[in-house]
Design a protein around this motif. Sequence first.
Motif, PDB file in Angstrom:
ATOM      1  N   LEU A 150       1.375  14.326  -3.275  1.00 41.37           N
ATOM      2  CA  LEU A 150       0.685  13.026  -2.468  1.00 41.37           C
ATOM      3  C   LEU A 150       0.576  13.322  -1.748  1.00 41.37           C
ATOM      4  O   LEU A 150      -0.191  14.494  -1.098  1.00 41.37           O
ATOM      5  CB  LEU A 150       2.364  12.418  -0.886  1.00 41.37           C
ATOM      6  CG  LEU A 150       1.377  11.700  -0.239  1.00 41.37           C
ATOM      7  CD1 LEU A 150       1.303  10.380  -1.235  1.00 41.37           C
ATOM      8  CD2 LEU A 150       2.507  11.531   1.061  1.00 41.37           C
ATOM      9  N   ILE A 151      -1.317  12.536  -2.036  1.00 33.75           N
ATOM     10  CA  ILE A 151      -2.529  13.263  -1.785  1.00 33.75           C
ATOM     11  C   ILE A 151      -2.822  11.307  -0.224  1.00 33.75           C
ATOM     12  O   ILE A 151      -2.774  10.658  -1.684  1.00 33.75           O
ATOM     13  CB  ILE A 151      -3.479  13.416  -2.312  1.00 33.75           C
ATOM     14  CG1 ILE A 151      -2.841  14.193  -3.455  1.00 33.75           C
ATOM     15  CG2 ILE A 151      -5.257  13.585  -1.823  1.00 33.75           C
ATOM     16  CD1 ILE A 151      -2.627  14.240  -4.935  1.00 33.75           C
ATOM     17  N   CYS A 152      -3.231  11.825   0.674  1.00 35.29           N
ATOM     18  CA  CYS A 152      -3.631  10.845   1.319  1.00 35.29           C
ATOM     19  C   CYS A 152      -4.922  10.940   2.685  1.00 35.29           C
ATOM     20  O   CYS A 152      -4.757  12.387   2.920  1.00 35.29           O
ATOM     21  CB  CYS A 152      -2.757  10.015   2.111  1.00 35.29           C
ATOM     22  SG  CYS A 152      -1.524  11.028   3.070  1.00 35.29           S
ATOM     23  N   GLU A 153      -5.076  10.170   2.991  1.00 33.30           N
ATOM     24  CA  GLU A 153      -5.961  10.089   3.915  1.00 33.30           C
ATOM     25  C   GLU A 153      -5.211   9.284   5.161  1.00 33.30           C
ATOM     26  O   GLU A 153      -5.340   8.506   5.193  1.00 33.30           O
ATOM     27  CB  GLU A 153      -7.469   9.069   3.881  1.00 33.30           C
ATOM     28  CG  GLU A 153      -8.600   9.784   4.725  1.00 33.30           C
ATOM     29  CD  GLU A 153      -9.663   8.756   3.994  1.00 33.30           C
ATOM     30  OE1 GLU A 153     -10.953   9.091   5.271  1.00 33.30           O
ATOM     31  OE2 GLU A 153      -9.448   8.110   3.066  1.00 33.30           O
ATOM     32  N   ALA A 163       1.737   9.246   9.033  1.00 33.47           N
ATOM     33  CA  ALA A 163       1.949   8.061   8.504  1.00 33.47           C
ATOM     34  C   ALA A 163       0.631   7.669   7.659  1.00 33.47           C
ATOM     35  O   ALA A 163      -0.121   7.496   7.509  1.00 33.47           O
ATOM     36  CB  ALA A 163       2.262   6.618   9.506  1.00 33.47           C
ATOM     37  N   TYR A 164       0.371   6.883   6.616  1.00 32.16           N
ATOM     38  CA  TYR A 164      -0.498   6.491   5.688  1.00 32.16           C
ATOM     39  C   TYR A 164      -0.274   4.448   5.073  1.00 32.16           C
ATOM     40  O   TYR A 164       1.086   4.272   5.206  1.00 32.16           O
ATOM     41  CB  TYR A 164      -0.782   7.312   4.933  1.00 32.16           C
ATOM     42  CG  TYR A 164      -0.149   7.942   3.940  1.00 32.16           C
ATOM     43  CD1 TYR A 164      -0.305   6.688   2.240  1.00 32.16           C
ATOM     44  CD2 TYR A 164       1.017   7.942   3.873  1.00 32.16           C
ATOM     45  CE1 TYR A 164       0.683   6.520   1.639  1.00 32.16           C
ATOM     46  CE2 TYR A 164       2.823   8.403   2.521  1.00 32.16           C
ATOM     47  CZ  TYR A 164       1.673   7.287   1.336  1.00 32.16           C
ATOM     48  OH  TYR A 164       2.984   7.325  -0.143  1.00 32.16           O
ATOM     49  N   GLY A 165      -1.190   4.778   4.902  1.00 33.75           N
ATOM     50  CA  GLY A 165      -0.773   2.658   4.845  1.00 33.75           C
ATOM     51  C   GLY A 165      -2.067   3.056   2.904  1.00 33.75           C
ATOM     52  O   GLY A 165      -1.620   2.004   2.179  1.00 33.75           O
ATOM     53  N   LYS A 166      -3.002   4.360   2.895  1.00 33.66           N
ATOM     54  CA  LYS A 166      -3.621   4.353   1.052  1.00 33.66           C
ATOM     55  C   LYS A 166      -3.159   5.707   0.585  1.00 33.66           C
ATOM     56  O   LYS A 166      -3.724   6.369   1.278  1.00 33.66           O
ATOM     57  CB  LYS A 166      -4.531   3.694   1.553  1.00 33.66           C
ATOM     58  CG  LYS A 166      -5.168   3.009   1.840  1.00 33.66           C
ATOM     59  CD  LYS A 166      -6.730   2.422   1.719  1.00 33.66           C
ATOM     60  CE  LYS A 166      -7.833   2.842   3.115  1.00 33.66           C
ATOM     61  NZ  LYS A 166      -9.115   2.590   3.216  1.00 33.66           N
ATOM     62  N   GLY A 222       0.862  -1.391   0.323  1.00 37.48           N
ATOM     63  CA  GLY A 222       0.122   0.379  -0.028  1.00 37.48           C
ATOM     64  C   GLY A 222       1.395   1.493   0.148  1.00 37.48           C
ATOM     65  O   GLY A 222       0.587   2.892   0.384  1.00 37.48           O
ATOM     66  N   HIS A 223       1.477   1.648  -0.322  1.00 36.48           N
ATOM     67  CA  HIS A 223       2.796   2.320  -0.100  1.00 36.48           C
ATOM     68  C   HIS A 223       2.629   2.993  -1.862  1.00 36.48           C
ATOM     69  O   HIS A 223       2.247   2.311  -2.551  1.00 36.48           O
ATOM     70  CB  HIS A 223       4.868   2.316  -0.496  1.00 36.48           C
ATOM     71  CG  HIS A 223       5.067   0.982  -1.559  1.00 36.48           C
ATOM     72  ND1 HIS A 223       4.517  -0.677  -1.446  1.00 36.48           N
ATOM     73  CD2 HIS A 223       5.633   1.108  -2.529  1.00 36.48           C
ATOM     74  CE1 HIS A 223       4.663  -1.299  -2.068  1.00 36.48           C
ATOM     75  NE2 HIS A 223       5.583  -0.341  -3.007  1.00 36.48           N
ATOM     76  N   THR A 224       3.505   4.396  -2.207  1.00 35.47           N
ATOM     77  CA  THR A 224       3.915   4.903  -3.592  1.00 35.47           C
ATOM     78  C   THR A 224       4.806   4.888  -3.784  1.00 35.47           C
ATOM     79  O   THR A 224       6.079   4.970  -3.113  1.00 35.47           O
ATOM     80  CB  THR A 224       2.850   6.674  -2.977  1.00 35.47           C
ATOM     81  OG1 THR A 224       3.645   7.056  -2.245  1.00 35.47           O
ATOM     82  CG2 THR A 224       1.849   6.738  -3.232  1.00 35.47           C
TER      83      THR A 224
END
Length: 412
Positions: free
Chosen positions: A102-105, A84-87, A28-30
Amino acid sequence: MSRYSIFFFVFFSQLIITSPYTLVGRSGHTASYMDNKIYFLGGYTEKYFSGTNDFFYLDVSKPFNLDSTLPISDLSNDSRYVNAYGKGVSTICGPNKDTIFLICEVSEKQFYYRFINKKEWDMIPFPSTNQWTSAVCNKNGTYIYIYGRGSGVNNDKYMMKIINTTKTNWYLESYDSNIVPKYLASAILLPDGRIAYIGEIINDFRFNFRNICIYDTNDGTWINMNTSGIEPSPRYFHTAVLTQDGLIIIYGGGSVRRYYPVPDQISVLDTNVNPFNWSTPSKVNTAPSSAPFGGHTATLVGNYMIIAFGHYRNTTHDIVYSDQIHMIDVSEKNNYKWVKSFTPNNTYTIESASTTESENATKSPGAAHAAIIGGTTGGIATIIIIVSVSYLLYRRKRTVIYAPQAKHAINC
């Protein structure tokens, strides 16, 4: 402690300090390709299932072999303020194509980051709680097209939003979400400025590929294309890349049996014909047993499709987070090869299928760590031997030169 001992201690300490960056299994990284580097950020790990802000890059300006120490550098100190994120989704954009967006929730809040000029991260709260599935930069780097669906009460509402990268602060434009198709997968920017979304969910929460949704960034219109050829089997978790000759290669994907790979892991969509045509390579050597089928990233560098991390099933059918990088040589049409050696400018060293399969059948997920440790230990041992021999030769030479002077002094 003699000065030679001090020199030896400092020298050995520097070897330890500059030891290779240790990869950790993740999903789930980029991945963002810029300036001969593939920048990896975030992802789930076994230790941090809610996500990480790990930040590192693979240098693809130099040759390397997957069985040896990889040219990877750790930049995690630069991302310490990134949530920190996974999606999340990322793209290289900006007028000079020198910025990672980078766009993340994270925790019901949306964050929009810019890694500016390869120096620092800039964080801006994003007024949305959408779950974005793709981000594409247009040809001149002025706009980013992000696609996804809302969360909470807007869970079934899909939309496209457009970020203007030329503004001092973030700037958002959006189109009527009522005309945006639902449940679209990976996005590819074609040379003519159209964005092709490779996969559309029809049923069973799996993506089908007969119909391709296309968004034209030139006039802001959507069209549907009914493709021809051998349609890939329905799947999710797949990735897609575009070759220089107009072929979209999709890799990976889970089948109707949740978290099991589809049998046709590689398919090709020819965008040079109308309608686009699907085909399957006639030759593909046996994939490594640790090759992921989901949660990975795919990046095309020259004629190498670099597949990084993700998850796969081991011999006991357990899901494993991969800490490895794999590569497919796609230089020959209809004859793709899993390879271990990378050389810039498309010079290849091909591993035989039988050797690759037998080696990977017994390799554990931590084999890459063992290779790194073994390579580092061997290098340190070699340098220690060289330094030791040089020091002994130096002492011997010093004894020969200065012994007569010492004898003369005694006689005086």
